[in-house]
Design an enzyme around this catalytic site. Structure first.
Site, PDB file in Angstrom:
ATOM      1  N   MET A  71     -11.972   5.244  -1.265  1.00 52.87           N
ATOM      2  CA  MET A  71     -12.660   5.493   0.012  1.00 52.87           C
ATOM      3  C   MET A  71     -13.292   6.874  -0.099  1.00 52.87           C
ATOM      4  O   MET A  71     -12.877   7.837   0.555  1.00 52.87           O
ATOM      5  CB  MET A  71     -11.645   5.423   1.161  1.00 52.87           C
ATOM      6  CG  MET A  71     -11.247   4.002   1.497  1.00 52.87           C
ATOM      7  SD  MET A  71      -9.712   3.905   2.423  1.00 52.87           S
ATOM      8  CE  MET A  71      -8.582   3.870   1.035  1.00 52.87           C
ATOM      9  N   MET A 121     -12.115  -5.304   4.674  1.00 57.58           N
ATOM     10  CA  MET A 121     -11.251  -4.462   5.496  1.00 57.58           C
ATOM     11  C   MET A 121     -11.008  -5.137   6.846  1.00 57.58           C
ATOM     12  O   MET A 121     -11.950  -5.579   7.508  1.00 57.58           O
ATOM     13  CB  MET A 121     -11.883  -3.081   5.730  1.00 57.58           C
ATOM     14  CG  MET A 121     -11.986  -2.194   4.495  1.00 57.58           C
ATOM     15  SD  MET A 121     -10.428  -1.898   3.624  1.00 57.58           S
ATOM     16  CE  MET A 121      -9.459  -1.062   4.898  1.00 57.58           C
ATOM     17  N   MET A 126      -8.630   8.727  -0.713  1.00 59.93           N
ATOM     18  CA  MET A 126      -9.543   9.128   0.383  1.00 59.93           C
ATOM     19  C   MET A 126      -9.995  10.567   0.171  1.00 59.93           C
ATOM     20  O   MET A 126      -9.206  11.401  -0.279  1.00 59.93           O
ATOM     21  CB  MET A 126      -8.801   9.047   1.720  1.00 59.93           C
ATOM     22  CG  MET A 126      -8.188   7.700   2.006  1.00 59.93           C
ATOM     23  SD  MET A 126      -7.350   7.747   3.600  1.00 59.93           S
ATOM     24  CE  MET A 126      -6.548   6.123   3.570  1.00 59.93           C
ATOM     25  N   SER A 160       0.847  -1.194   0.000  1.00 61.16           N
ATOM     26  CA  SER A 160       0.000   0.000   0.000  1.00 61.16           C
ATOM     27  C   SER A 160       0.882   1.244   0.000  1.00 61.16           C
ATOM     28  O   SER A 160       1.598   1.522   0.963  1.00 61.16           O
ATOM     29  CB  SER A 160      -0.916   0.003   1.227  1.00 61.16           C
ATOM     30  OG  SER A 160      -1.685   1.189   1.217  1.00 61.16           O
ATOM     31  N   HIS A 185      -8.145   1.692  -4.544  1.00 67.81           N
ATOM     32  CA  HIS A 185      -9.133   1.480  -3.485  1.00 67.81           C
ATOM     33  C   HIS A 185      -9.766   2.836  -3.175  1.00 67.81           C
ATOM     34  O   HIS A 185      -9.138   3.695  -2.561  1.00 67.81           O
ATOM     35  CB  HIS A 185      -8.406   0.884  -2.268  1.00 67.81           C
ATOM     36  CG  HIS A 185      -9.231   0.771  -1.029  1.00 67.81           C
ATOM     37  ND1 HIS A 185      -8.681   0.490   0.215  1.00 67.81           N
ATOM     38  CD2 HIS A 185     -10.568   0.874  -0.815  1.00 67.81           C
ATOM     39  CE1 HIS A 185      -9.637   0.441   1.127  1.00 67.81           C
ATOM     40  NE2 HIS A 185     -10.789   0.682   0.533  1.00 67.81           N
ATOM     41  N   HIS A 231      -1.143  -1.111  -4.506  1.00 71.29           N
ATOM     42  CA  HIS A 231      -2.410  -0.763  -3.864  1.00 71.29           C
ATOM     43  C   HIS A 231      -2.412   0.739  -3.591  1.00 71.29           C
ATOM     44  O   HIS A 231      -1.538   1.253  -2.873  1.00 71.29           O
ATOM     45  CB  HIS A 231      -2.590  -1.549  -2.565  1.00 71.29           C
ATOM     46  CG  HIS A 231      -3.910  -1.336  -1.906  1.00 71.29           C
ATOM     47  ND1 HIS A 231      -5.062  -1.986  -2.304  1.00 71.29           N
ATOM     48  CD2 HIS A 231      -4.278  -0.515  -0.886  1.00 71.29           C
ATOM     49  CE1 HIS A 231      -6.075  -1.591  -1.550  1.00 71.29           C
ATOM     50  NE2 HIS A 231      -5.628  -0.687  -0.683  1.00 71.29           N
ATOM     51  N   ASP A 266      -7.205  -6.056   3.747  1.00 69.05           N
ATOM     52  CA  ASP A 266      -6.478  -4.779   3.834  1.00 69.05           C
ATOM     53  C   ASP A 266      -6.552  -4.227   5.244  1.00 69.05           C
ATOM     54  O   ASP A 266      -7.645  -3.948   5.745  1.00 69.05           O
ATOM     55  CB  ASP A 266      -7.131  -3.811   2.824  1.00 69.05           C
ATOM     56  CG  ASP A 266      -6.465  -2.450   2.745  1.00 69.05           C
ATOM     57  OD1 ASP A 266      -5.402  -2.252   3.360  1.00 69.05           O
ATOM     58  OD2 ASP A 266      -7.027  -1.589   2.042  1.00 69.05           O
ATOM     59  N   ASP A 317      -4.548   3.971  -2.250  1.00 68.49           N
ATOM     60  CA  ASP A 317      -5.684   4.368  -1.412  1.00 68.49           C
ATOM     61  C   ASP A 317      -6.088   5.798  -1.707  1.00 68.49           C
ATOM     62  O   ASP A 317      -5.327   6.730  -1.432  1.00 68.49           O
ATOM     63  CB  ASP A 317      -5.286   4.274   0.069  1.00 68.49           C
ATOM     64  CG  ASP A 317      -5.134   2.845   0.517  1.00 68.49           C
ATOM     65  OD1 ASP A 317      -6.120   2.094   0.406  1.00 68.49           O
ATOM     66  OD2 ASP A 317      -4.036   2.482   0.973  1.00 68.49           O
TER      67      ASP A 317
HETATM   68  C1  DX5 Z   1      -6.502   1.964   5.133  1.00 67.09           C
HETATM   69  C2  DX5 Z   1      -5.998   1.595   3.771  1.00 67.09           C
HETATM   70  C3  DX5 Z   1      -4.912   0.598   3.759  1.00 67.09           C
HETATM   71  C4  DX5 Z   1      -3.677   0.995   4.487  1.00 67.09           C
HETATM   72  C5  DX5 Z   1      -3.118  -0.273   5.077  1.00 67.09           C
HETATM   73  O1  DX5 Z   1      -7.625   2.757   4.985  1.00 67.09           O
HETATM   74  O2  DX5 Z   1      -7.054   1.092   2.968  1.00 67.09           O
HETATM   75  O3  DX5 Z   1      -4.602   0.174   2.431  1.00 67.09           O
HETATM   76  O4  DX5 Z   1      -2.699   1.605   3.698  1.00 67.09           O
HETATM   77  O5  DX5 Z   1      -2.062   0.048   5.890  1.00 67.09           O
HETATM   78  P1  DX5 Z   1      -1.493  -0.975   6.965  1.00 67.09           P
HETATM   79  O6  DX5 Z   1      -1.012  -2.174   6.231  1.00 67.09           O
HETATM   80  O7  DX5 Z   1      -0.396  -0.185   7.608  1.00 67.09           O
HETATM   81  O8  DX5 Z   1      -2.611  -1.295   7.927  1.00 67.09           O
HETATM   82 ZN    ZN Z   2      -6.546   0.192   1.005  1.00 66.95          ZN
END
Ligand code: DX5
Ligand code: ZN
Length: 221
Positions: free
Chosen positions: A66, A139, A35, A7, A64, A31, A177, A33
């Site tokens: 969010m 998740m 947000m 990630s 991903h 990956h 994740d 993220d």
């Molecule tokens: C959280 C993200 C994850 C995050 C995971 O909202 O979707 O992808 O980066 O990080 P770790 O592996 O540190 O929990």
């Molecule tokens: Zn993620």
């Protein structure tokens, strides 16, 4: 077989190319993220960063989302080169959107479509959409931040989804994740997850490439 998706949220953004090349060499999937500060209480990165990574990525990009109203942004992330795009079931339902229509929209670009649930959303909510879903993302922390503690109830949630996928003979894969590391990778694989997202465990390790190998082959170390 376990596929490891580092990630990028936990990468070094001042030296992003170095981390991108590390994932090219040692990882399976990027990956990414995204947000929006509304669906989750954090803001990460958007198109400029994803497009920059796309110029160097030699592995598929897994975006991903969010965010609220994911359907507004799917086309642009597909154009940016995503191979996988996922969005949260609970976000779409809160928007009054049809998750099935968004899954179709993602697939219309030739992109693998994923449906995500936070830890407090019953996984049975995924079931009506599994035919339209290339992967589900369970998740194992609440979406929004890296570095959180893995929630143990995730194993049973993965088993429940796997049983339904097997019962219906579907090709849908299971991604997990949040709080994933070499210490829980074997148990996650045993439960049925085949795509393991790992942020802090990889990027905070002294040797990130070796850490990815430990997650991919957890029983060999
Ligand atoms: C959280 C993200 C994850 C995050 C995971 O909202 O979707 O992808 O980066 O990080 P770790 O592996 O540190 O929990
Ligand atoms: Zn993620």
């Amino acid at each position: 077989m376990i596929t490891v998706a580092p990630s990028i949220l936990s990468a070094d953004f001042l030296h992003l190319e170095k981390d991108v090349q590390m994932v090219n060499a040692a990882g399976d999937i990027f990956h990414l993220d995204v947000m929006d500060g509304t669906f989750v209480p954090n803001i990460s990165f958007g198109f400029p960063v994803v497009e920059a990574i796309a110029r160097k990525a030699q592995r598929p990009m897994d975006v991903h989302l969010m965010i609220v109203h994911p359907e507004k942004y799917v086309d642009r992330f597909a154009a940016a080169g995503a191979a996988m795009i996922s969005f949260h079931l609970e976000a779409a339902l809160a928007d009054g959107s049809d998750p099935g229509a968004i899954l179709d929209q993602i697939r219309s670009h030739g992109v693998n479509a994923g449906l995500v649930v936070n830890p407090d959303i019953p996984v049975e909510g995924l079931f009506p959409y599994l035919e339209k879903t290339d992967f589900v993302l369970i998740m194992s922390v609440f979406a929004g931040f890296g570095g959180q503690k893995f929630i143990e109830a995730t194993y049973d949630r993965i088993r429940t989804v796997r049983a339904e996928i097997v019962r219906r003979g579907l090709p849908c894969r299971i991604e997990v994740d949040g709080g994933v590391s070499a210490s829980n990778a074997a148990a996650l694989a045993e439960a049925g997850a085949t795509i393991l997202v790992a942020g802090s465990s990889v990027f905070k390790a002294p040797d990130p490439a070796a850490e990815i190998a430990r997650i991919r082959y957890p029983l060999s170390f």
